[in-house]
Scaffold this motif. Structure first.
Motif: not given
Length: 329
Positions: A230, A234-235, A240, A243
């Motif tokens: 991570g 991007k997450w 994401p 969530c």
């Protein structure tokens, strides 16, 4: 604020050292800690006659130094001297005092197993907290004395580290941290599945009582390795989709960095304490093909912790952006 916190921490621990020196109970090192040597402690031979005065004096010196970093009379002292003492305090408290019981007890929290938590472990946790406080104090003082922004550390003549450069070198350290996380986890999962990888002790393999524990211990490492990705994905910046109500929102930088820094410290401490013992066992022939799985995977922990720490630094440099306090980029 961090300077005053460091002063208070040092005063409390210095008074504890004086208490132990005067005959008080609870000295957490040396002969009062029968597990110290087995858990890789560097202080297994520290006795109260030497340790008590050292802790008391270090506490007194630390209190004075911490106050000197935040008060005007502290300008009489050389900047290099105060910074050196601050970093020595931080490094000693984080990497010298604790041993592998920190990682052991952290892992056992997920098993709801608290039997190994005692005053000696509590003392190590207190020292780690003190080490981080001293590290924060050193950073704050360093920024103050170089006329830098207290929030981001940049000043008018500081070019800093570009986000693009940090992304390049940080990517490789992130991958290395992920790789280093796997050996221990793979061995533990193998044992949980009944595969005697690196051991001939069948009580550790496929045992119903140990199956869940081995699966969780292995999962913590492998899961932690994947989470490390991570830092370059991007997450790791945007929540994401799964969530729920947080999906699409930017992840606060502290939300990632606080647990990551803590894990980097715990992993590095464990690797630092166990690696010398394991290397010695390899050299004297104590580790063989039938028991390497119990020891060798820990040799990856020291580089794992170091690589993770560097990857975290890269993540911070990429995400800090323009400072809201000074406006510098």
């Amino acid at each position: 604020m961090t300077g005053y916190a460091a002063a208070l921490w040092s005063l409390i621990y210095g008074l504890l050292g004086l208490f132990w020196l005067l005959g008080g109970k609870g000295f957490p090192f040396g002969k009062n800690d029968p597990q110290a040597e087995m858990m890789g402690s560097f202080l297994s031979n520290l006795n109260i006659d030497f340790g008590g005065p050292v802790i008391a004096i270090a506490g007194l010196v630390g209190t004075v130094v911490a106050l000197a970093m935040v008060m005007t009379w502290g300008r009489r002292f050389p900047r290099t001297l105060l910074l050196s003492i601050a970093w020595i305090m931080s490094g000693t408290l984080i990497f010298v005092v604790p041993d592998s019981r920190i990682a052991q007890n952290f892992a056992y929290l997920f098993l709801l197993h608290f039997d190994l938590l005692d005053w000696r472990v509590v003392n190590q946790v207190y020292c780690i907290v003190g080490g981080f406080i001293w590290g924060a104090s050193a950073i704050a003082y360093f920024r103050l004395t170089r006329d830098a922004c207290g929030n981001c550390g940049r000043n008018d003549v500081d070019e800093g580290s570009s986000a693009k450069a940090a992304a390049k070198w940080g990517k490789w350290f992130t991958y290395l941290a992920v790789i280093m996380a796997f050996p221990y986890g793979i061995v533990r999962w193998a044992w949980a599945l009944g595969i005697p990888l690196g051991t001939n002790d069948l009580s550790m393999v496929g045992n119903e009582d140990n199956l869940i524990a081995e699966a969780i211990l292995g999962g913590l490492c492998i899961g932690g390795g994947f989470l490390t990705l991570g830092l370059i994905q991007k997450w790791g910046v945007i929540f994401p989709r799964w969530c729920l109500f947080l999906a699409g929102k930017q992840i606060p930088i502290w939300f990632v960095m606080v647990p990551a820094i803590l894990m980097s410290a715990i992993i590095t401490i464990t690797g630092l304490k166990l690696s010398p013992q394991i290397i010695f066992m390899i050299m004297n022939g104590s580790i063989k093909h039938e028991n390497w799985g119990q020891f060798v995977p820990f040799l990856f922990w020291l580089p794992w912790g170091i690589f993770l720490g560097i990857a975290i630094l890269s993540y911070y440099l990429k995400r800090r952006g323009r400072c809201k306090h000074c406006g510098r980029l």
